[in-house]
Design a protein around this motif. Structure first.
Motif, PDB file in Angstrom:
ATOM      1  N   CYS A  20      -7.328  -6.532  -6.492  1.00 30.15           N
ATOM      2  CA  CYS A  20      -7.197  -5.641  -6.911  1.00 30.15           C
ATOM      3  C   CYS A  20      -5.631  -4.356  -6.013  1.00 30.15           C
ATOM      4  O   CYS A  20      -5.315  -3.882  -6.186  1.00 30.15           O
ATOM      5  CB  CYS A  20      -8.582  -4.222  -7.619  1.00 30.15           C
ATOM      6  N   LYS A  21      -6.631  -4.860  -4.937  1.00 26.08           N
ATOM      7  CA  LYS A  21      -6.207  -4.228  -3.479  1.00 26.08           C
ATOM      8  C   LYS A  21      -4.629  -5.074  -3.106  1.00 26.08           C
ATOM      9  O   LYS A  21      -3.892  -4.265  -2.639  1.00 26.08           O
ATOM     10  CB  LYS A  21      -7.386  -4.590  -2.083  1.00 26.08           C
ATOM     11  N   LYS A  22      -4.757  -5.661  -3.485  1.00 23.38           N
ATOM     12  CA  LYS A  22      -3.648  -6.658  -3.175  1.00 23.38           C
ATOM     13  C   LYS A  22      -2.105  -6.181  -4.505  1.00 23.38           C
ATOM     14  O   LYS A  22      -0.656  -6.005  -4.298  1.00 23.38           O
ATOM     15  CB  LYS A  22      -3.297  -7.979  -3.901  1.00 23.38           C
ATOM     16  N   VAL A  23      -2.745  -4.950  -5.128  1.00 22.77           N
ATOM     17  CA  VAL A  23      -2.070  -4.697  -6.312  1.00 22.77           C
ATOM     18  C   VAL A  23      -1.716  -3.618  -6.181  1.00 22.77           C
ATOM     19  O   VAL A  23      -0.476  -3.196  -6.026  1.00 22.77           O
ATOM     20  CB  VAL A  23      -2.385  -4.576  -8.136  1.00 22.77           C
ATOM     21  N   ILE A  24      -2.276  -2.482  -5.485  1.00 24.51           N
ATOM     22  CA  ILE A  24      -2.569  -1.115  -5.529  1.00 24.51           C
ATOM     23  C   ILE A  24      -1.564  -1.201  -3.967  1.00 24.51           C
ATOM     24  O   ILE A  24      -0.766  -0.987  -4.088  1.00 24.51           O
ATOM     25  CB  ILE A  24      -3.765  -0.939  -4.554  1.00 24.51           C
ATOM     26  N   LYS A  25      -1.446  -2.301  -3.713  1.00 22.17           N
ATOM     27  CA  LYS A  25      -0.087  -2.715  -1.718  1.00 22.17           C
ATOM     28  C   LYS A  25       1.095  -2.813  -2.773  1.00 22.17           C
ATOM     29  O   LYS A  25       2.284  -2.489  -2.430  1.00 22.17           O
ATOM     30  CB  LYS A  25      -1.375  -3.385  -1.112  1.00 22.17           C
ATOM     31  N   ARG A  26       1.684  -3.703  -3.581  1.00 21.46           N
ATOM     32  CA  ARG A  26       2.241  -3.695  -4.151  1.00 21.46           C
ATOM     33  C   ARG A  26       2.839  -2.020  -4.810  1.00 21.46           C
ATOM     34  O   ARG A  26       3.993  -2.519  -4.864  1.00 21.46           O
ATOM     35  CB  ARG A  26       2.804  -4.747  -5.394  1.00 21.46           C
ATOM     36  N   ILE A  27       2.004  -1.748  -5.487  1.00 22.90           N
ATOM     37  CA  ILE A  27       2.314  -0.536  -6.766  1.00 22.90           C
ATOM     38  C   ILE A  27       2.617   0.321  -5.465  1.00 22.90           C
ATOM     39  O   ILE A  27       4.186   1.298  -5.771  1.00 22.90           O
ATOM     40  CB  ILE A  27       1.596   0.035  -7.279  1.00 22.90           C
ATOM     41  N   GLU A  28       2.099   0.759  -4.573  1.00 21.64           N
ATOM     42  CA  GLU A  28       2.741   1.352  -2.845  1.00 21.64           C
ATOM     43  C   GLU A  28       3.564   1.020  -2.007  1.00 21.64           C
ATOM     44  O   GLU A  28       5.167   2.018  -2.059  1.00 21.64           O
ATOM     45  CB  GLU A  28       1.855   2.400  -2.228  1.00 21.64           C
ATOM     46  N   SER A  29       4.407  -0.266  -2.420  1.00 21.05           N
ATOM     47  CA  SER A  29       5.401  -0.206  -1.819  1.00 21.05           C
ATOM     48  C   SER A  29       6.686  -0.017  -2.649  1.00 21.05           C
ATOM     49  O   SER A  29       7.959  -0.190  -1.812  1.00 21.05           O
ATOM     50  CB  SER A  29       5.293  -1.665  -1.195  1.00 21.05           C
TER      51      SER A  29
END
Length: 81
Positions: free
Chosen positions: A42-51
């Motif tokens: 989930c943390k990885k997904v959030i980072k990808r979406i924010e990037s």
């Protein structure tokens, strides 16, 4: 009764658990490992979406969404094993 050293972060989490949840964790300790993997994904997904920039092209967004789905699928597969 055994004493256990717990970090402050874990202590706050343990305080919020109910008796039923603690009993469930004692019965099925594997749940904790699975939840960690999901949290990491989930943390990885959030980072990808924010990037993804606000004005990214359609192609860049599609590529990012594909990568996000791959991360999620890998996390789910690890848990289902």
């Amino acid at each position: 009764m055994k004493t256990l050293k717990v970090t402050p972060g874990r202590y706050r989490v343990l305080q919020n658990l109910t008796r039923k949840e603690i009993a469930l964790l004692k019965k099925h300790p594997k749940i904790l490992l699975e939840s960690r993997q999901l949290m990491h994904a989930c943390k990885k997904v959030i980072k990808r979406i924010e990037s993804i920039s606000e004005y990214a092209s359609r192609r860049k967004r599609q590529t990012a969404y594909k990568r996000i789905t791959v991360i999620c699928q890998k996390a789910i597969e690890r848990i289902e094993k």
